[in-house]
Design an enzyme around this catalytic site. Structure first.
Site, short mmCIF file in Angstrom:
data_model
loop_
_atom_site.label_atom_id
_atom_site.label_comp_id
_atom_site.label_asym_id
_atom_site.label_seq_id
_atom_site.Cartn_x
_atom_site.Cartn_y
_atom_site.Cartn_z
N CYS A 116 0.81 -1.22 0.00
CA CYS A 116 0.00 0.00 0.00
C CYS A 116 0.84 1.27 0.00
O CYS A 116 0.30 2.37 -0.16
CB CYS A 116 -0.96 0.01 1.18
SG CYS A 116 -2.24 -1.25 1.03
N HIS A 256 -3.46 7.38 2.85
CA HIS A 256 -3.84 6.08 2.29
C HIS A 256 -5.21 5.69 2.84
O HIS A 256 -5.49 5.89 4.03
CB HIS A 256 -2.79 5.03 2.67
CG HIS A 256 -3.17 3.64 2.28
ND1 HIS A 256 -3.55 3.32 1.00
CD2 HIS A 256 -3.25 2.49 3.01
CE1 HIS A 256 -3.84 2.03 0.95
NE2 HIS A 256 -3.68 1.50 2.15
N ASN A 286 -10.19 0.12 -0.12
CA ASN A 286 -8.72 0.18 -0.19
C ASN A 286 -8.27 -0.35 -1.55
O ASN A 286 -8.33 -1.55 -1.82
CB ASN A 286 -8.14 -0.66 0.95
CG ASN A 286 -6.62 -0.60 1.00
OD1 ASN A 286 -5.97 -0.10 0.08
ND2 ASN A 286 -6.04 -1.13 2.07
O1 UT7 Z 1 -3.72 -1.01 3.57
C1 UT7 Z 1 -2.83 -1.91 4.15
C2 UT7 Z 1 -2.92 -1.88 5.58
N1 UT7 Z 1 -4.15 -2.48 6.06
C3 UT7 Z 1 -4.80 -1.90 7.05
O2 UT7 Z 1 -4.42 -0.85 7.48
C4 UT7 Z 1 -5.97 -2.64 7.65
C5 UT7 Z 1 -5.86 -2.60 9.13
N2 UT7 Z 1 -6.92 -3.32 9.82
C6 UT7 Z 1 -8.21 -2.93 9.84
O3 UT7 Z 1 -8.58 -1.99 9.19
C7 UT7 Z 1 -9.14 -3.63 10.79
O4 UT7 Z 1 -8.41 -4.48 11.64
C8 UT7 Z 1 -10.24 -4.47 10.08
C9 UT7 Z 1 -11.23 -3.55 9.39
C10 UT7 Z 1 -9.61 -5.42 9.07
C11 UT7 Z 1 -11.00 -5.28 11.11
O5 UT7 Z 1 -11.53 -4.44 12.11
P1 UT7 Z 1 -11.31 -4.75 13.65
O6 UT7 Z 1 -12.01 -3.69 14.38
O7 UT7 Z 1 -9.84 -4.91 13.89
O8 UT7 Z 1 -12.10 -6.09 13.82
P2 UT7 Z 1 -11.59 -7.47 14.44
O9 UT7 Z 1 -10.81 -8.22 13.43
O10 UT7 Z 1 -10.98 -7.22 15.77
O11 UT7 Z 1 -12.96 -8.19 14.65
C12 UT7 Z 1 -13.92 -7.72 15.63
C13 UT7 Z 1 -15.14 -8.61 15.56
C14 UT7 Z 1 -14.81 -10.10 15.65
O12 UT7 Z 1 -15.87 -10.75 16.33
P3 UT7 Z 1 -15.72 -11.13 17.88
O13 UT7 Z 1 -14.52 -12.02 17.97
O14 UT7 Z 1 -15.51 -9.82 18.59
O15 UT7 Z 1 -17.01 -11.81 18.18
C15 UT7 Z 1 -14.79 -10.55 14.21
O16 UT7 Z 1 -15.09 -11.90 14.06
O17 UT7 Z 1 -15.81 -8.43 14.30
C16 UT7 Z 1 -15.90 -9.70 13.62
N3 UT7 Z 1 -15.74 -9.46 12.19
C17 UT7 Z 1 -16.74 -9.12 11.36
N4 UT7 Z 1 -18.05 -8.97 11.59
C18 UT7 Z 1 -18.82 -8.63 10.53
C19 UT7 Z 1 -14.58 -9.46 11.48
N5 UT7 Z 1 -14.82 -9.16 10.20
C20 UT7 Z 1 -16.16 -8.95 10.10
C21 UT7 Z 1 -17.02 -8.58 9.03
N6 UT7 Z 1 -18.34 -8.43 9.29
N7 UT7 Z 1 -16.56 -8.37 7.78
#
Ligand code: UT7
Length: 331
Positions: A116, A256, A286
């Protein structure tokens, strides 16, 4: 002798027509519009559906948009750089094909890969050639067909990425406008957290790698998020401090587009109000190497000669950094 700076003198962009909305994603994986919107800010992304078209197609369209707008003779372009994480082919240069297709027959060309951060690093490369006086017209294109490496059954990644391309022309400037300073960093520890495991020299393609879905992007979102928030904000703050820029001096943050929360954290660190923050994540998600030039194209009509822009990016590798550039033209 007057110091040569490298200024952006034109931009172009292209996104495919097909719109993948949050509502459509709800029918494909266990997710919902509320979660995606509140956790990322993304509402829809563009997808290149035609199986015969690759990243080069996106790049060519963005370059042609720039060429047409600027009435640029492509034969005057010295160098074509394609920043991409999804090249058409692994060995052959995508940029070479793009240069030929746009009529840049006097140019040499190659690809740049820093996930990225590819376009941000590419700005540094383009500027270095111009500042040294080696070349006069460098076309930098950021293009990615992310849909070619996304598993549309993996809700952790398929809600984030989209396809698109943007292009910027770099030329010498003697008025003091253009790239002023850069702060670029990397840390190899990051490759454990954001990667495509197979298809490279580490794990060549096999029946097993296909079965195990190792030709798709894997991301440990939480870890990447933590690194992204602190490093992107740190880099932007460093650039402001080094150049004695107060919040009132900065006209635009060009961040970004990975996640609205990362963008907000960077803007907060800079003390910048949201009206100065370029943002189109809701429309495109993204697009990896294309986010920065897509922002420039979307906001071009609002930019004025002399505006101070701070770019910031974070990506796989890890790679990250910030660039301070003054805008060189009125639209
Ligand atoms: O561009 C290159 C660099 N990339 C980035 O900068 C991306 C960085 N990361 C992120 O933007 C975030 O970590 C994500 C958007 C990918 C994920 O968000 P998060 O707030 O970190 O969510 P998480 O992975 O901690 O998941 C929280 C909860 C989980 O459920 P429990 O365990 O709390 O019950 C996940 O299973 O949300 C759940 N979850 C979803 N729910 C609905 C994860 N993905 C989804 C989804 N829809 N798509």
């Amino acid at each position: 002798m007057t110091k040569l700076l490298a200024a952006i003198t034109g931009v172009g962009s292209y996104v495919p027509d097909f719109v993948l909305t949050n509502a459509l994603l709800e029918t494909m994986v266990d997710t919902n519009d509320e979660w995606i919107t509140s956790r990322t800010g993304i509402k829809e992304r563009r997808i290149l559906k035609d199986p015969d078209k690759a990243t080069s197609y996106l790049a060519i369209q963005a370059a042609k948009d720039l060429i047409e707008k600027q009435q640029l003779d492509p034969q005057t372009i010295d160098l074509v750089l394609v920043a991409t994480a999804t090249p058409d082919l692994l060995v052959a240069s995508t940029a070479a094909y793009v240069a030929s297709e746009i009529g840049a027959t006097n140019a040499f060309s190659y690809d740049l890969q820093a996930a990225c951060s590819s376009f941000l690093y590419g700005m540094s490369t383009a500027a270095a050639y111009i500042e040294a006086g080696r070349y006069k017209k460098v076309l930098l294109i950021g293009a990615d067909k992310m849909s070619s490496i996304i598993d549309y059954q993996d809700r952790a990644t398929c809600i984030i990425f989209g396809d698109g391309a943007g292009a910027a022309l770099f030329e010498p400037n003697t008025e003091g406008l253009g790239l002023q300073d850069e702060y670029l960093r990397s840390d190899g520890i990051g490759r454990n957290f954001l990667k495509m495991e197979a298809g490279g020299s580490m794990l060549p393609a096999s029946i097993e790698t296909v079965k195990n879905k190792q030709h798709h992007v894997y991301q440990d979102g939480k870890t990447v998020f933590k690194f992204a928030v602190s490093n992107m904000a740190d880099a932007a703050a460093q650039i402001m401090e080094r150049n004695s820029l107060g919040k009132e001096d900065v006209d635009w943050l060009v961040p970004h587009q990975a996640n609205n929360r990362i963008i907000e954290a960077t803007a907060n660190r800079m003390n910048l109000e949201s009206t100065k923050v370029m943002n189109n994540i809701a429309k495109y998600g993204n697009t990896t190497s294309a986010t920065l030039p897509l922002l420039l194209a979307d906001y071009e009509s609002q930019l004025k000669k002399g505006d101070k822009l701070v770019f910031a990016a974070f990506g796989g590798g890890f790679t990250w950094g910030s660039i301070y550039l003054t805008w060189a033209y009125n639209n």
